[in-house]
Design a protein around this motif. Structure first.
Motif, PDB file in Angstrom:
ATOM      1  N   GLN A  45       0.836  -1.205   0.000  1.00 49.63           N
ATOM      2  CA  GLN A  45       0.000   0.000   0.000  1.00 49.63           C
ATOM      3  C   GLN A  45       0.869   1.251   0.000  1.00 49.63           C
ATOM      4  O   GLN A  45       0.564   2.239  -0.690  1.00 49.63           O
ATOM      5  N   GLN A  46       1.958   1.226   0.760  1.00 49.14           N
ATOM      6  CA  GLN A  46       2.888   2.358   0.761  1.00 49.14           C
ATOM      7  C   GLN A  46       3.528   2.541  -0.610  1.00 49.14           C
ATOM      8  O   GLN A  46       3.678   3.668  -1.087  1.00 49.14           O
ATOM      9  N   ILE A  47       3.914   1.439  -1.227  1.00 49.29           N
ATOM     10  CA  ILE A  47       4.531   1.511  -2.544  1.00 49.29           C
ATOM     11  C   ILE A  47       3.591   2.163  -3.550  1.00 49.29           C
ATOM     12  O   ILE A  47       3.987   3.057  -4.316  1.00 49.29           O
ATOM     13  N   GLU A  48       2.341   1.731  -3.557  1.00 46.99           N
ATOM     14  CA  GLU A  48       1.375   2.308  -4.483  1.00 46.99           C
ATOM     15  C   GLU A  48       1.162   3.786  -4.210  1.00 46.99           C
ATOM     16  O   GLU A  48       1.067   4.601  -5.149  1.00 46.99           O
ATOM     17  N   ALA A  49       1.096   4.164  -2.936  1.00 44.99           N
ATOM     18  CA  ALA A  49       0.899   5.570  -2.583  1.00 44.99           C
ATOM     19  C   ALA A  49       2.072   6.427  -3.051  1.00 44.99           C
ATOM     20  O   ALA A  49       1.879   7.530  -3.586  1.00 44.99           O
ATOM     21  N   ILE A  50       3.297   5.929  -2.874  1.00 44.45           N
ATOM     22  CA  ILE A  50       4.478   6.670  -3.319  1.00 44.45           C
ATOM     23  C   ILE A  50       4.473   6.830  -4.838  1.00 44.45           C
ATOM     24  O   ILE A  50       4.685   7.927  -5.370  1.00 44.45           O
ATOM     25  N   LEU A  51       4.221   5.741  -5.539  1.00 44.49           N
ATOM     26  CA  LEU A  51       4.221   5.802  -7.001  1.00 44.49           C
ATOM     27  C   LEU A  51       3.130   6.732  -7.522  1.00 44.49           C
ATOM     28  O   LEU A  51       3.330   7.449  -8.511  1.00 44.49           O
TER      29      LEU A  51
END
Length: 238
Positions: A45-51
């Protein structure tokens, strides 16, 4: 030495390595990984938010070690104009990952290549790259080359997100990892097998040495975006 002390000689490491070319291993991977990796879904979820903040609407993303395609499954759904190149040395993993695309109708947005990052050679192509739970398997002498190849394939200003298990400092940190794995669903025997596999399968590096390595590769920005126990995620910019 740390692992031998914890296991008291009960578990041998011979033949413990996971065979990611095995269809049986691949079929059970998604369920098992959630028991092994604390906060697995939260990290993604963090990865998607950053991207979603960092990338333009029509980004091209490289997934290094695509595995069964978990990253692809949620990124394709949330970002309909992004395209992907997904690489993995395992044909079984690529076959499993490609099954996600059938239900999503996204075959035209993903190119699968069975290869390592050293074999890819698409310099200055990608807006971002993901290498999630990959680099800790790379032997230390090859880690620099691994990150250099990803760096070369990124556009100027492109980002790399990693997430890997970092060198445990002492017995206590390993025991905490074992306890957490049991809480998330592994049996005592499975958690002991997990520790034995760490000795055989993983090539650890400290946070400090990894940061130095990434600096030498040339990444201008190096930021830890996540830490859960001994798992660290780095946000890197070319």
């Amino acid at each position: 030495m740390i692992l031998a002390k914890i296991l008291g000689g009960k578990i041998k490491s011979e033949n413990m390595a996971k065979n990611f070319h095995s269809e049986a291993v691949v079929a059970s991977y998604d369920d098992h990984i959630r028991k092994l990796i604390p906060g697995y879904e939260l990290v993604h979820q963090q990865i998607e938010a950053i991207l979603s903040i960092e990338l333009p609407e029509t980004a091209h993303i490289l997934i290094v070690g695509c595995g069964t395609g978990y990253e692809l499954s949620y990124l394709l759904q949330r970002h309909p104009h992004w395209t992907f190149t997904a690489i993995d040395p395992s044909a079984a993993m690529i076959e499993q990952a490609s099954k996600y695309l059938v239900s999503l109708g996204a075959e035209q947005r993903v190119r699968f290549i069975q290869c390592t990052i050293q074999e890819l050679n698409q310099q200055n192509t990608f807006d971002a790259a993901l290498a999630i739970l990959v680099a800790h398997f790379i032997p230390e002498p090859q880690k620099t080359e691994f990150f250099q190849e990803i760096y070369q394939n990124l556009k100027t200003g492109g980002i790399l997100l990693t997430y890997d298990l970092i060198q445990p400092k002492d017995d206590k940190e390993l025991k905490i990892m074992q306890s957490m794995a049991q809480q998330t669903g592994l049996s005592v025997q499975q958690s002991e097998n997990m520790l034995a596999r760490l000795q055989q399968d993983f090539s650890f590096i400290s946070v400090e040495d990894l940061n130095d390595l990434l600096t030498k590769v040339g990444f201008k920005q190096r930021k830890i975006y996540c830490q859960i126990m001994n798992y660290y995620g780095f946000l890197l910019r070319k």
